[in-house]
Write a protein that holds these residues in place. Structure first.
Motif, PDB file in Angstrom:
ATOM      1  N   VAL A  73       0.653  -1.010  -0.046  1.00 17.75           N
ATOM      2  CA  VAL A  73       0.163  -0.040   0.275  1.00 17.75           C
ATOM      3  C   VAL A  73       0.712   1.633  -0.250  1.00 17.75           C
ATOM      4  N   LEU A  74       0.927   2.511  -1.096  1.00 22.21           N
ATOM      5  CA  LEU A  74       1.127   3.271  -0.952  1.00 22.21           C
ATOM      6  C   LEU A  74       0.524   4.584  -0.411  1.00 22.21           C
ATOM      7  N   SER A  75      -0.999   3.995  -0.833  1.00 17.17           N
ATOM      8  CA  SER A  75      -1.801   5.371   0.129  1.00 17.17           C
ATOM      9  C   SER A  75      -2.574   5.134   0.534  1.00 17.17           C
ATOM     10  N   GLY A  76      -3.875   5.565   1.972  1.00 13.28           N
ATOM     11  CA  GLY A  76      -5.318   4.510   1.413  1.00 13.28           C
ATOM     12  C   GLY A  76      -5.031   3.595   2.347  1.00 13.28           C
ATOM     13  N   SER A  77      -5.516   2.644   2.381  1.00 20.59           N
ATOM     14  CA  SER A  77      -5.891   1.684   2.945  1.00 20.59           C
ATOM     15  C   SER A  77      -6.692   0.101   2.671  1.00 20.59           C
ATOM     16  N   LEU A  78      -6.570  -0.671   2.618  1.00 20.47           N
ATOM     17  CA  LEU A  78      -6.851  -2.449   2.192  1.00 20.47           C
ATOM     18  C   LEU A  78      -7.297  -3.561   2.530  1.00 20.47           C
ATOM     19  N   THR A  79      -8.025  -3.552   2.162  1.00 24.55           N
ATOM     20  CA  THR A  79      -8.514  -4.937   2.985  1.00 24.55           C
ATOM     21  C   THR A  79      -7.684  -6.062   2.324  1.00 24.55           C
TER      22      THR A  79
END
Length: 112
Positions: free
Chosen positions: A55-61
């Protein structure tokens, strides 16, 4: 040769997600992807490809083999071959991330 999002081959996937091929080779694929808030990909697996999501920016599931892994900026997760996985952006902001695959996933994707 120098590469960036502005010079890389662009494509759209899903309903509104973007990808830029930073490295596009049979042995190695590096893609910069952008997922708007509330989007997800289809759960799938690869027979040969090993992947790494960063991940570079933001968020992930990222669901990996049935386990949800929450990723913040500067965090990543590896997905071995034959492991079902799904990337989701459950946040209220866009996420940008790298997907590194070896070998390429072209022709190697199967819905789970």
């Amino acid at each position: 040769m120098k590469v960036s999002k502005s010079s890389a081959e662009h494509y759209v996937w899903g309903e509104a997600c973007d990808g830029w091929h930073l490295v596009k080779d049979a042995r190695l694929s590096v893609i910069h992807e952008r997922m708007p808030a509330g989007t997800s990909e289809v759960r799938h697996y690869h027979e040969q490809a090993r992947q790494f999501f960063f991940v570079l920016s933001g968020s992930l599931t990222v669901e990996v083999g049935g386990e949800a892994v929450e990723l913040a900026p500067q965090e990543g997760v590896e997905v071995p071959p034959l492991t079902a996985h799904q990337v989701r952006n459950l946040s209220d902001e866009a996420a940008e991330f790298l997907v590194v695959s070896s070998p390429t996933t072209r022709g190697d994707r199967h819905n789970a």
